[in-house]
Design an enzyme around this catalytic site. Structure first.
Site, PDB file in Angstrom:
ATOM      1  N   GLN A 179      85.377  85.814  52.564  1.00  0.00           N
ATOM      2  CA  GLN A 179      85.047  87.152  51.863  1.00  0.00           C
ATOM      3  C   GLN A 179      85.205  86.765  50.382  1.00  0.00           C
ATOM      4  O   GLN A 179      86.296  86.779  50.028  1.00  0.00           O
ATOM      5  CB  GLN A 179      85.196  88.529  52.171  1.00  0.00           C
ATOM      6  CG  GLN A 179      84.070  89.422  52.006  1.00  0.00           C
ATOM      7  CD  GLN A 179      82.807  89.564  52.340  1.00  0.00           C
ATOM      8  OE1 GLN A 179      82.378  88.663  52.598  1.00  0.00           O
ATOM      9  NE2 GLN A 179      81.998  89.501  51.291  1.00  0.00           N
ATOM     10  N   LYS A 228      78.073  92.495  58.332  1.00  0.00           N
ATOM     11  CA  LYS A 228      78.110  91.054  58.925  1.00  0.00           C
ATOM     12  C   LYS A 228      78.649  91.134  60.788  1.00  0.00           C
ATOM     13  O   LYS A 228      78.145  90.422  61.969  1.00  0.00           O
ATOM     14  CB  LYS A 228      78.587  90.100  58.587  1.00  0.00           C
ATOM     15  CG  LYS A 228      78.607  89.447  56.943  1.00  0.00           C
ATOM     16  CD  LYS A 228      80.062  88.603  55.885  1.00  0.00           C
ATOM     17  CE  LYS A 228      78.856  88.736  54.849  1.00  0.00           C
ATOM     18  NZ  LYS A 228      79.923  88.096  53.789  1.00  0.00           N
ATOM     19  N   ASP A 280      79.175  79.489  54.957  1.00  0.00           N
ATOM     20  CA  ASP A 280      78.687  79.808  53.789  1.00  0.00           C
ATOM     21  C   ASP A 280      77.800  78.703  53.029  1.00  0.00           C
ATOM     22  O   ASP A 280      77.703  78.995  52.355  1.00  0.00           O
ATOM     23  CB  ASP A 280      79.995  80.329  53.014  1.00  0.00           C
ATOM     24  CG  ASP A 280      79.702  82.057  52.611  1.00  0.00           C
ATOM     25  OD1 ASP A 280      78.791  82.966  53.456  1.00  0.00           O
ATOM     26  OD2 ASP A 280      80.317  82.601  52.910  1.00  0.00           O
TER      27      ASP A 280
END
Ligand code: NDP
Length: 293
Positions: free
Chosen positions: A94, A50, A117
């Site tokens: 994460q 990322k 997300d």
């Protein structure tokens, strides 16, 4: 007829190129903050991909690493700080978080306008209502990949194996939305599904998101089907220097010659997930500037 390999890398590269061009003309770079708790090696690798993506497109990016002993309060305080930071448009936690933390409470704390997300219940709810804001990156990436390769979705019978909130469930919703990127007839399968093989075998498109190495083979996938393999599983491979290799949830060697199209693992869905994260962050910045936050 030759099998079409649905490679994600060239599509990812195109998307990143376009984003980089837009960023060069933007008043400020979009900002993405990643929170990584603990030392899970797979998570560390995903975060580094990322970061690399952010560098390629010129985003401002921050990775906040916390030790696995970090408390719920410490993580919440960090989320609050990032929610209030005007240079940050997207916040990504994460997953998975260490078991000592309450994952749902932490995801709920992220400002839905920065939830790139798409895991916040508000964004999931908007998807259910048919007016999505942020769509989770993997499902969005799968649809974009299929569109890129000209795979039609309307009217198709799609079997998704795996109902997680990250992949299967939002994907089932997206594919069944009205419109040219949806209008499919979706069956969402899971560990309680009876006659899984019969369902997948009679589907035009099979999407495997189970986390079970090479679980679907020629008994589950019909000749001429389109296969999207989301799974990433590390298996032992004595023939390789590292002693391991990554494989998907589909038995690629067994089905590759009989299907119409299939994603490779690695190099299929994975690169699309990162491209969609960056695209969501870009869109977050445009919206945040509009709303003056
Ligand atoms: P989860 O473990 O959260 O969910 C797995 C799902 O598969 C569950 O719904 C489970 O059913 C179902 N399942 C497992 N085994 C079977 C079986 N034998 N038959 C039918 N259903 C089964 O996984 P995730 O959704 O988080 O991830 C799935 C895979 O995708 C993993 O390999 C992960 O690494 C990969 N992944 C890849 C990404 C990418 O960018 N390429 C992004 C995200 C994930 P039940 O609900 O009944 O338990």
């Amino acid at each position: 007829m030759e099998t079409l390999l649905l490679k994600g890398k060239p599509v990812r590269d195109q998307i990143l190129e376009k984003l980089a061009e837009q960023v060069r003309k933007a008043p400020r770079p979009p900002g993405l903050a990643v929170i990584l708790v603990g030392l899970d090696p797979a998570s560390a690798v995903y975060v580094s991909h990322k970061e690399k993506g952010c560098r390629e497109v010129g985003f401002h990016h921050e990775t906040h690493k916390l030790p696995c002993e970090a408390t719920q309060d410490e993580v919440i305080r960090l989320v609050d700080k990032l929610n209030a930071d005007d240079t940050i448009d997207g916040i990504l936690i994460q997953l998975p978080l260490p078991a000592s933390l309450d994952q749902d409470r932490i995801l709920l704390r992220v400002d839905p306008r920065k939830d790139v997300d798409g895991f916040h219940p508000e964004n999931l709810g908007r998807l259910v209502a048919g007016s999505p804001r942020f769509v989770s990156c993997t499902p969005k990436g799968i649809i974009r990949l299929l569109e890129h390769y000209g795979i039609q979705l309307p009217g198709k019978k799609v079997a998704i194996v795996g109902r997680s909130v990250i992949v299967g469930r939002p994907l089932a919703l997206l594919l069944s939305l009205k419109g040219p990127s949806g209008n499919a007839t979706v069956t969402l399968c899971h560990s309680g599904t009876r006659d899984l093989s019969a369902i997948t075998f009679s589907s035009d498109i099979v999407i495997a998101a189970m986390g079970s190495a090479r679980a679907l083979g020629e008994m589950e996938i019909a000749p001429g089907a389109v296969v999207v393999d989301v799974g990433i599983n590390r298996i032992e491979a004595p023939d390789r220097k590292s002693g391991t290799r990554l494989v998907g949830d589909v038995n690629f060697p067994e089905v590759v010659d009989r299907v119409a199209a299939i994603t490779p693992v690695p190099g299929g869905v994975g690169p699309m997930t990162i491209a969609m994260l960056l695209e969501n962050t870009w869109e977050a910045m445009l919206r945040n500037m509009d709303e003056g936050i």
